[in-house]
Enzyme design. Structure first.
Site, PDB file in Angstrom:
ATOM      1  N   ALA A  71       0.776  -1.695   0.389  1.00  0.00           N
ATOM      2  CA  ALA A  71      -0.051  -0.027  -0.159  1.00  0.00           C
ATOM      3  C   ALA A  71       1.034   1.167  -0.036  1.00  0.00           C
ATOM      4  O   ALA A  71       0.798   2.345  -0.561  1.00  0.00           O
ATOM      5  CB  ALA A  71      -1.144   0.071   1.234  1.00  0.00           C
ATOM      6  N   THR A  72       1.767   1.000   0.654  1.00  0.00           N
ATOM      7  CA  THR A  72       2.946   2.407   0.670  1.00  0.00           C
ATOM      8  C   THR A  72       3.257   2.672  -0.954  1.00  0.00           C
ATOM      9  O   THR A  72       3.261   4.286  -1.675  1.00  0.00           O
ATOM     10  CB  THR A  72       4.224   2.297   1.467  1.00  0.00           C
ATOM     11  OG1 THR A  72       3.965   2.281   2.511  1.00  0.00           O
ATOM     12  CG2 THR A  72       5.143   3.500   1.095  1.00  0.00           C
ATOM     13  N   ASN A 151      -5.963   3.011  10.334  1.00  0.00           N
ATOM     14  CA  ASN A 151      -5.509   1.817  10.891  1.00  0.00           C
ATOM     15  C   ASN A 151      -4.968   2.085  12.959  1.00  0.00           C
ATOM     16  O   ASN A 151      -4.518   1.693  12.607  1.00  0.00           O
ATOM     17  CB  ASN A 151      -3.896   1.906  10.560  1.00  0.00           C
ATOM     18  CG  ASN A 151      -2.987   3.041  10.036  1.00  0.00           C
ATOM     19  OD1 ASN A 151      -3.361   4.243   9.588  1.00  0.00           O
ATOM     20  ND2 ASN A 151      -1.935   3.440  10.746  1.00  0.00           N
ATOM     21  N   SER A 197      -3.347  -3.826   0.501  1.00  0.00           N
ATOM     22  CA  SER A 197      -2.314  -3.872   1.065  1.00  0.00           C
ATOM     23  C   SER A 197      -2.750  -6.249   1.265  1.00  0.00           C
ATOM     24  O   SER A 197      -3.610  -6.077   1.166  1.00  0.00           O
ATOM     25  CB  SER A 197      -2.123  -3.616   2.421  1.00  0.00           C
ATOM     26  OG  SER A 197      -0.686  -4.448   2.318  1.00  0.00           O
ATOM     27  N   HIS A 199      -0.595  -8.021   2.956  1.00  0.00           N
ATOM     28  CA  HIS A 199      -0.135  -8.614   4.423  1.00  0.00           C
ATOM     29  C   HIS A 199      -1.058  -8.107   5.773  1.00  0.00           C
ATOM     30  O   HIS A 199      -1.344  -8.301   6.660  1.00  0.00           O
ATOM     31  CB  HIS A 199       1.143  -7.957   5.072  1.00  0.00           C
ATOM     32  CG  HIS A 199       1.407  -6.948   5.182  1.00  0.00           C
ATOM     33  ND1 HIS A 199       1.581  -5.959   7.034  1.00  0.00           N
ATOM     34  CD2 HIS A 199       1.576  -5.610   4.286  1.00  0.00           C
ATOM     35  CE1 HIS A 199       2.032  -4.577   6.649  1.00  0.00           C
ATOM     36  NE2 HIS A 199       1.573  -4.460   5.154  1.00  0.00           N
ATOM     37  N   THR A 237       9.007  -7.041 -13.203  1.00  0.00           N
ATOM     38  CA  THR A 237       8.275  -8.303 -13.314  1.00  0.00           C
ATOM     39  C   THR A 237       7.672  -8.318 -11.991  1.00  0.00           C
ATOM     40  O   THR A 237       7.766  -8.582 -11.027  1.00  0.00           O
ATOM     41  CB  THR A 237       9.525  -9.342 -13.401  1.00  0.00           C
ATOM     42  OG1 THR A 237      10.319  -9.470 -14.255  1.00  0.00           O
ATOM     43  CG2 THR A 237       8.914 -11.199 -13.255  1.00  0.00           C
ATOM     44  N   CYS A 323       4.125   3.631  13.569  1.00  0.00           N
ATOM     45  CA  CYS A 323       5.714   4.165  12.484  1.00  0.00           C
ATOM     46  C   CYS A 323       6.293   5.248  13.613  1.00  0.00           C
ATOM     47  O   CYS A 323       7.283   5.637  13.750  1.00  0.00           O
ATOM     48  CB  CYS A 323       5.557   4.798  10.925  1.00  0.00           C
ATOM     49  SG  CYS A 323       4.586   3.556  10.253  1.00  0.00           S
TER      50      CYS A 323
HETATM   51  C1  LIG Z   1      -0.691  -0.889   6.649  1.00  0.00           C
HETATM   52  C2  LIG Z   1      -1.247   0.293   5.963  1.00  0.00           C
HETATM   53  C3  LIG Z   1      -0.093   1.058   4.627  1.00  0.00           C
HETATM   54  C4  LIG Z   1       1.170   0.535   4.026  1.00  0.00           C
HETATM   55  O1  LIG Z   1       0.932  -1.118   3.192  1.00  0.00           O
HETATM   56  P1  LIG Z   1       2.270  -1.760   2.779  1.00  0.00           P
HETATM   57  O2  LIG Z   1       1.487  -2.564   2.377  1.00  0.00           O
HETATM   58  O3  LIG Z   1       2.858  -2.182   4.211  1.00  0.00           O
HETATM   59  O4  LIG Z   1       2.719  -0.682   2.410  1.00  0.00           O
HETATM   60  C5  LIG Z   1      -0.799   2.211   4.032  1.00  0.00           C
HETATM   61  N1  LIG Z   1      -2.505   2.572   4.893  1.00  0.00           N
HETATM   62  C6  LIG Z   1      -2.651   2.061   5.631  1.00  0.00           C
HETATM   63  C7  LIG Z   1      -3.839   2.716   6.108  1.00  0.00           C
HETATM   64  C8  LIG Z   1      -2.143   1.176   6.110  1.00  0.00           C
HETATM   65  O5  LIG Z   1      -2.687   0.470   7.477  1.00  0.00           O
END
Ligand SMILES: *Cc1c(COP(=O)(O)O)cnc(C)c1O
Length: 383
Positions: A71-72, A151, A197, A199, A237, A323
């Site tokens: 998501a980053t 989050n 994302s 994970h 890739t 973070c």
């Molecule tokens: C975890 C998170 C991200 C970052 O996601 P990654 O896949 O770890 O880069 C971004 N936005 C929110 C709201 C998140 O909870």
């Protein structure tokens, strides 16, 4: 008893997800961009995963799913990609003060590049101030980026209303849905760009996606240049096993999320009642109802979140967000709610999820009550 209750930071990979990925490491290892049969097998697996992700967010076309590393990256690609592609005179970017760091920092960067960036405030219960947005979003607005679910406090934002506002002014609407995917019903009809994302929904780490609307078509300048994969927006890739796992995680979430939510809703009710009835001066941060059940955030007056964590070393929870918890500054999200400064330091985020048991909920509530009571007895802030 060791307990993991930090499902907003990350989730364990579901065993069914791991199983779906395994063949794609060393048996079906082909490059999906190759023209031979090995590439073809990988290509078919990746396109199936794309469909499974598209399905969960009700996208019309699976080609609207662009794979990224998480998501980053999706947030960076969406925000920088729009800013760099559309040089049509619109210079305003509107976001909120409680976005994930990767959205806030990307917007700050664009501000340093001369864009007119506005961070919209939120109400004290953590919902973006819609009246403020109505005043600020105008015909000079290029992009609005507001997350679907926060989050840290789990609040659900008024996506439909914001969408209408954007459409009225011809602004592109992006939402970070990393915490919403697989937890609430998502309908991508309301947005132009959506970050996801792997994970956070029991899939693997290192994979994410960006939904990019095709009709009407939204265009993005790529972040990096190369072979032109992913419709030219994300060269490189693609990691086939991770894509397959992410797809499988979406398929499972689609089938199970409503049952899962019911169960987590019961746990949440029990958790909140138990904490609030056993301890005075505890506050649940964020809106009482407009929130996902798996994310609880409390402020315990008179005791620091870090202190509680030290008292329960066998339990994984979070004080502030992952973070920012290394610093002594209180969470910027709680600060944005304009709750009392001392209460922002006294917060604890508890994340419930797929593998949480009732036994764990009972254990953790007991331990928190015990530790907070003990710390308060010793605290000069508490009389
Ligand atoms: C975890 C998170 C991200 C970052 O996601 P990654 O896949 O770890 O880069 C971004 N936005 C929110 C709201 C998140 O909870």
């Amino acid at each position: 008893m060791k307990v993991y209750m930090d499902y907003q930071a990350t989730t364990p990979c579901d065993q069914r997800v791991v199983d779906s990925m395994l063949p794609y490491f060393s048996e079906e290892f082909g490059n999906p961009h190759s023209g031979h049969f090995s590439g073809q097998t990988a290509f078919i697996a990746v396109e199936k995963a794309r469909r499974q992700i598209a399905d969960l967010i009700k996208a019309n076309d699976h080609q609207e799913i662009i794979f990224t590393s998480g998501a980053t990256e999706s947030n960076n690609l969406a925000i920088q990609g729009v800013a760099n592609f559309y040089q049509n005179g619109r210079r305003k970017i509107v976001t909120s003060s409680i976005e994930h760091k990767c959205v806030i920092e990307t917007c700050r960067y664009l501000k340093s590049q001369g864009y007119d960036v506005v961070f919209a405030p939120v109400t004290s219960d953590g919902i973006v101030d819609i009246d403020f947005l109505k005043n600020i979003v105008d015909d000079n607005t290029l992009l609005v980026s507001i997350m679907t679910v926060n989050n840290e406090i789990g609040t659900i934002q008024p996506i439909k209303e914001i969408s209408k506002l954007c459409r009225n002014h011809g602004a592109i609407f992006h939402t970070d849905a990393a915490q919403a995917l697989g937890k609430i019903d998502i309908d991508v009809t309301d947005v132009d760009l959506m970050s996801l994302s792997g994970h956070k929904i029991y899939g693997p780490k290192g994979i994410g996606a960006l939904y990019v609307r095709m009709r009407p078509r939204v265009r993005l300048a790529p972040l990096f240049h190369g072979g032109g994969q992913e419709r030219g927006m994300r060269s490189g890739t693609i990691p086939v096993p991770l894509c397959v796992g992410f797809g499988q995680a979406c398929k499972i979430a689609k089938a199970e999320m409503h049952e899962e939510n019911k169960r987590l809703g019961e746990f949440k009710k029990f958790f909140v009642n138990r904490i609030l009835s056993a301890l005075p001066k505890v506050y649940l941060n964020g809106h009482a109802d407009l929130r996902i059940p798996g994310c609880l955030n409390f402020s315990f007056e008179g005791v620091e979140g870090e202190g509680i964590m030290l008292g329960i070393p066998e339990i994984c929870v979070s004080s502030g967000s992952a973070c920012t918890s290394a610093s002594l500054e209180p969470s910027y999200v709680l600060k944005a709610l304009s709750i009392r400064e001392d209460l922002a330091h006294c917060s604890l985020r508890i994340g419930l999820g797929r593998f949480t048991t009732f036994e764990e909920v009972e254990y953790v509530t007991d331990r928190i009550v015990e530790v907070v009571t003990r710390l308060r007895k010793m605290s000069p802030l508490w009389e």
